[in-house]
Scaffold this motif. Structure first.
Motif, mmCIF file in Angstrom:
data_model
loop_
_atom_site.group_PDB
_atom_site.id
_atom_site.type_symbol
_atom_site.label_atom_id
_atom_site.label_comp_id
_atom_site.label_asym_id
_atom_site.label_seq_id
_atom_site.Cartn_x
_atom_site.Cartn_y
_atom_site.Cartn_z
ATOM 1 N N VAL A 113 0.828 -1.210 0.000
ATOM 2 C CA VAL A 113 0.000 0.000 0.000
ATOM 3 C C VAL A 113 0.862 1.260 0.000
ATOM 4 N N PHE A 116 2.224 1.873 -3.316
ATOM 5 C CA PHE A 116 1.157 2.409 -4.157
ATOM 6 C C PHE A 116 0.955 3.896 -3.898
ATOM 7 N N TYR A 120 1.437 6.591 -6.792
ATOM 8 C CA TYR A 120 0.125 6.772 -7.407
ATOM 9 C C TYR A 120 -0.773 7.472 -6.405
ATOM 10 N N PRO A 122 -3.543 8.352 -4.012
ATOM 11 C CA PRO A 122 -4.658 7.520 -3.563
ATOM 12 C C PRO A 122 -6.020 8.143 -3.796
ATOM 13 N N SER A 127 -8.487 4.155 -7.445
ATOM 14 C CA SER A 127 -7.452 3.762 -6.492
ATOM 15 C C SER A 127 -8.033 2.946 -5.338
ATOM 16 N N MET A 131 -6.306 -0.777 -4.440
ATOM 17 C CA MET A 131 -5.528 -1.012 -3.227
ATOM 18 C C MET A 131 -5.694 -2.422 -2.652
ATOM 19 N N LEU A 134 -3.456 -4.828 -4.636
ATOM 20 C CA LEU A 134 -2.042 -4.663 -4.348
ATOM 21 C C LEU A 134 -1.701 -5.155 -2.944
#
Length: 343
Positions: A113, A116, A120, A122, A127, A131, A134
């Protein structure tokens, strides 16, 4: 005579399980109602009832439907997911002190997370739904690493070694996360800090839709595999004698535990101890048979998180503390109690 005795014992167990499930369901409903009335802006029970039937004001509808109800539903889902994940891990490892957080699975999901969040934003569209996937990948890779390091060719999965390896892997992942945190912008750091503390604040129906499919698919699967969990909990040799395909069943169940923990971490953040406490309490209430232990764990976990979230919103009004902190305040002493009683 023995058959009659076993039948009578089984009937008593079933009646006790039904009674426990009924009491837990009632407590969850009561907590649900109390939680709808708890917050900085208080809604009287009659106002909540009017709003539910479409007779409330615009402000009341906004508070109830857009803020409180999604948060309450997320609390229930997260509590059930973490609890069943812990129940699975304790069953396949035959270790009552095992849970997703202690074994590093939550940390693996958290690392995915934060990677991510680092690359990127959130807040971008999609997104929320990305999440959990991922986080699942991060949790799965961590679980695979722990499994490989804990498995001995001629002795199988060693519970004590699994705990120690999990702690070591979690420590290494936490160190990596600290390095990544230093690279975050203030806005992303604030988002991650709130998430890591286990706060359910700011959730909406999109989070519910992102998490719900995972639980709807995995929980019935785990219930279907309850007999396999019973066999694995007896040990590999006994499970093989009962006809279970040990390696295959353990792999499927571990994947289910990782899926539950990873998706719940992605939505609810670092809420610990639920996977440890809930199965223990459920086992004391309904016994070790996973046919009833799995749903009982889900009920206890849901009740624990919804009560903790309600206390987090009520204790320090107008401010609130992360739900994960309240759960930790409850869970840490219980964990020390378990350690003192373990052999």
């Amino acid at each position: 005579m023995d058959t009659l005795y076993l039948t009578a014992t089984e009937q008593r167990r079933r009646k006790r399980a039904v009674l426990v499930m009924t009491v837990l369901s009632t407590l969850i409903v009561v907590s649900f109602i109390i939680s709808m009335n708890t917050g900085y802006i208080r809604l009287a029970p009659i106002d909540v009832l009017k709003t539910l039937f479409g007779a409330g004001t615009d402000k009341q509808e906004l508070i109830l439907f857009d803020f409180r109800l999604p948060r309450i539903v997320i609390s229930i889902l997260i509590g059930a997911g973490f609890a069943v994940s812990g129940c699975i891990i304790q069953g396949i490892s035959r270790n009552p002190l095992a849970d997703p957080g202690l074994l590093g699975i939550n940390a693996g999901a958290g690392l995915a997370v934060i990677l991510f969040i680092s690359y990127y934003p959130p807040t971008q569209k999609g997104s929320i739904f990305l999440m959990p996937f991922l986080a699942l990948i991060g949790a799965a890779l961590t679980a695979l690493l722990i499994f490989v390091l804990s498995y001995k060719r001629h002795r199988g999965l060693l519970p004590t070694r699994m705990i120690l390896v999990g702690i070591a892997v979690a420590a290494g992942i936490s160190a990596s996360m600290q390095i990544l945190i230093l690279r975050l912008t203030p806005e992303k750091y604030q988002y991650f800090a709130v998430w890591m503390a286990g706060s359910i604040w700011g959730t909406n129906w999109k989070y519910v839709l992102a998490l719900l499919p995972w639980l709807l698919i995995i929980l019935p699967f785990v219930q279907y595999k309850a007999k396999s969990l019973n066999a694995l909990n007896l040990g590999d040799q006994m499970a093989i004698g009962l006809g279970a395909q040990v390696n295959k069943e353990r792999a499927w169940l571990l994947a289910a535990a990782v899926g539950l923990a990873g998706s719940c971490v992605a939505v609810g953040g670092g809420i610990g101890f639920v996977g440890l406490i809930a199965p223990h309490l459920a086992r004391r209430l309904v016994g070790p048979q996973h046919q009833v232990l799995v749903p009982a764990s889900a009920f206890v976990g849901a009740l624990l998180v919804i009560v903790a979230d309600t206390l987090a919103r009520w204790a320090f009004q107008p401010n609130e503390i992360p739900t994960g902190i309240v759960v930790a305040v409850i869970g840490a002493p219980y964990f020390l109690y378990l350690l003192s009683r373990s052999k």
